[in-house]
Write an enzyme that holds these catalytic residues in place. Structure first.
Site, mmCIF file in Angstrom:
data_model
loop_
_atom_site.group_PDB
_atom_site.id
_atom_site.type_symbol
_atom_site.label_atom_id
_atom_site.label_comp_id
_atom_site.label_asym_id
_atom_site.label_seq_id
_atom_site.Cartn_x
_atom_site.Cartn_y
_atom_site.Cartn_z
ATOM 1 N N THR A 56 -70.684 -35.511 6.749
ATOM 2 C CA THR A 56 -70.481 -34.641 5.582
ATOM 3 C C THR A 56 -70.234 -35.492 4.339
ATOM 4 O O THR A 56 -70.802 -35.239 3.267
ATOM 5 C CB THR A 56 -69.301 -33.674 5.835
ATOM 6 O OG1 THR A 56 -69.617 -32.894 6.988
ATOM 7 C CG2 THR A 56 -69.058 -32.747 4.661
ATOM 8 N N GLN B 138 -78.007 -35.297 14.520
ATOM 9 C CA GLN B 138 -78.321 -34.875 15.893
ATOM 10 C C GLN B 138 -79.432 -35.720 16.518
ATOM 11 O O GLN B 138 -79.854 -35.467 17.644
ATOM 12 C CB GLN B 138 -78.702 -33.382 15.930
ATOM 13 C CG GLN B 138 -77.609 -32.450 15.406
ATOM 14 C CD GLN B 138 -76.395 -32.336 16.336
ATOM 15 O OE1 GLN B 138 -76.375 -32.852 17.459
ATOM 16 N NE2 GLN B 138 -75.350 -31.660 15.869
ATOM 17 N N THR C 193 -59.260 -47.745 2.239
ATOM 18 C CA THR C 193 -59.093 -48.692 3.350
ATOM 19 C C THR C 193 -59.956 -48.294 4.543
ATOM 20 O O THR C 193 -59.955 -47.132 4.953
ATOM 21 C CB THR C 193 -57.604 -48.750 3.771
ATOM 22 O OG1 THR C 193 -56.850 -49.036 2.599
ATOM 23 C CG2 THR C 193 -57.358 -49.806 4.826
ATOM 24 N N CYS D 173 -68.347 -25.416 15.245
ATOM 25 C CA CYS D 173 -67.081 -24.711 15.402
ATOM 26 C C CYS D 173 -66.548 -24.344 14.018
ATOM 27 O O CYS D 173 -65.487 -24.800 13.606
ATOM 28 C CB CYS D 173 -66.079 -25.579 16.127
ATOM 29 S SG CYS D 173 -66.625 -25.972 17.766
HETATM 30 N N1 PLP Z 1 -75.343 -32.626 9.843
HETATM 31 C C1 PLP Z 1 -75.607 -32.094 11.052
HETATM 32 C C2 PLP Z 1 -77.035 -31.846 11.443
HETATM 33 C C3 PLP Z 1 -74.559 -31.793 11.927
HETATM 34 O O1 PLP Z 1 -74.837 -31.261 13.127
HETATM 35 C C4 PLP Z 1 -73.229 -32.052 11.517
HETATM 36 C C5 PLP Z 1 -72.095 -31.673 12.386
HETATM 37 O O2 PLP Z 1 -71.918 -30.526 12.740
HETATM 38 C C6 PLP Z 1 -73.005 -32.620 10.251
HETATM 39 C C7 PLP Z 1 -74.088 -32.891 9.446
HETATM 40 C C8 PLP Z 1 -71.605 -32.943 9.774
HETATM 41 O O3 PLP Z 1 -71.113 -34.057 10.466
HETATM 42 P P1 PLP Z 1 -69.578 -34.527 10.367
HETATM 43 O O4 PLP Z 1 -68.825 -33.669 11.313
HETATM 44 O O5 PLP Z 1 -69.575 -35.958 10.775
HETATM 45 O O6 PLP Z 1 -69.157 -34.377 8.953
#
Ligand code: PLP
Length: 397
Positions: free
Chosen positions: A92, A202, A260, A345
């Site tokens: 994210t 993924q 950090t 989730c």
């Molecule tokens: N992009 C995809 C395709 C995901 O499946 C996810 C997780 O659900 C994310 C981004 C976000 O990842 P993170 O939990 O590391 O922020």
């Protein structure tokens, strides 16, 4: 997936770790339980490297050297240069760095993305739109971006193309290499670069990832989808000229991600990646077998339909059930199974999943009745059989 720990107490390097018994776990696309080696590495790094990697005393230098060693080892596994890797708190954040960098551009232009991206990409679009960016979200009939749609969407103002490599709801694998080549061809007439970004969460360690062949400018990854720890991920950047940090303070990660560094999580991510790549083909073949079991059993039952396309990651399977997804998921939960009623989730996961399925061309009701089963290499045939049997029993009413 066999997370039925019989012993409540495991020992890692003399540290007792309490493991709670878990249900049958088929929600690995949301998060994959941390693997033994990744956990051990996390604990060991916390114990062995206690200084800040930016400190100039001996302990700091030792921590810094270990940080760089882990970066090199990750780069080697993925066939990248270590200078192309920026550690972040997860995908994210990695995605946010790229998307928010656009706000620094002097004039807004066009962003081309898809209707099936993860929320981590989509959530930036309203602000960018407000700031004058022209946003084109191409559809994905059957789960796939049509290269012609991308070619038609490109215009002289296009600055960013963002297409995920493996969809988190259906597992659909995009032909990223082909899509990048269309953009590169267009650049020749434009005489300027367009940043091609692919959210590859993924795909990491699985079918659908080929960074070297793709020639993308950036990609996002997350450790917790490959049995690494949560809260660590990375941004791959081949071309960082237009990228600005979200948090510049401190200048870590060559100025692109201040703060950090989480050395224990980074080392643990590296350990998880090594585990994932060890014997990868065999693991994927096993998962593909489990996926086939569910596909063939449930597609022969007209109360269910398989929504994931054939050209999909074997790790993710989207299925339409005879009941609303919350009801079906709840009934599976009550019987001891972890599956997802949507993409993750999150509170409105079901809405997001049905958005993706609608973009694929399914009617709204199909999306509203969908569940996602997601495997890991720890999943097994016995538990998969039990899941299929339980799904059929629930459908019997
Ligand atoms: N992009 C995809 C395709 C995901 O499946 C996810 C997780 O659900 C994310 C981004 C976000 O990842 P993170 O939990 O590391 O922020």
């Amino acid at each position: 997936m066999g997370i039925h720990f019989t012993s409540p107490l495991l020992h890692f390097s003399s540290i007792p770790i309490l493991i709670v018994a878990m249900d049958f776990y088929f929600d690995n696309a949301a998060t994959t339980p941390i693997g033994a080696k990744a956990l051990e590495e996390y604990v060991e790094t916390c114990r062995t490297y206690q200084a800040n990697p930016s400190s100039i005393h001996r302990e700091g230098l030792r921590a810094h050297a270990y940080l760089e060693e882990n970066r090199s080892r990750i780069a080697d596994i993925l066939g990248l240069g270590k200078e192309n890797i920026v550690f972040t708190s997860g995908a994210t954040e990695a995605i946010s760095i790229v998307m928010e960098s656009l706000l620094w551009q002097k004039t807004p232009g066009r962003i081309i993305t898809t209707r099936i991206e993860h929320e981590a990409v989509l959530s930036h679009l309203p602000l960018l739109k407000e700031k004058g960016w022209d946003i084109v979200q191409i559809k994905a009939k059957g789960g796939f971006v049509d290269p012609e749609d991308l070619a038609n969407a490109l215009d002289r103002e296009t600055r960013l193309v963002a297409v995920m490599s493996v969809n988190n709801v259906t597992g659909a694998i995009q032909d990223i290499g082909r899509l990048v080549s269309i953009v590169r061809e267009y650049e020749k007439t434009l005489k300027r670069k367009i940043f091609f970004f692919s959210d590859s969460v993924q795909a990491l360690g699985k079918t659908g990832l080929d960074l070297k062949a793709w020639d993308v400018d950036g990609a996002s990854f997350s450790a917790h989808k490959i049995a690494g720890p949560r809260g660590i991920g990375m941004l791959y950047l081949k071309n960082r000229s237009q990228i600005r940090p979200l948090a510049p303070a401190g200048g870590q990660e060559s100025g692109l991600r201040g703060g950090t560094e989480n050395l224990a999580a980074i080392a643990s991510f590296r350990a998880a990646l090594e585990e994932t790549y060890a014997d990868r083909a065999r693991k994927e073949e096993k998962v593909a077998g489990l996926n086939r079991m569910v596909r063939s059993s449930l597609s022969a039952d007209d109360r269910f339909s398989i929504l994931s396309p054939e050209k999909a990651s074997p790790y993710i399977l989207s299925i339409s059930t005879p009941l609303p997804s919350e009801v079906f998921t709840r009934m599976l939960i009550d019987r001891g199974f972890c599956v997802s009623s949507g993409s993750a989730c999150s509170n409105n996961a079901r809405k997001k999943a049905s958005g993706v399925l609608e973009a694929m061309g399914f009617p709204p009701k199909t999306g509203m009745n969908s569940i996602r089963i997601s495997f890991s290499d720890a999943s097994n045939a016995e538990e998969t059989e039990l899941l299929i049997k339980t799904m059929k029993e629930i459908a019997n009413g």
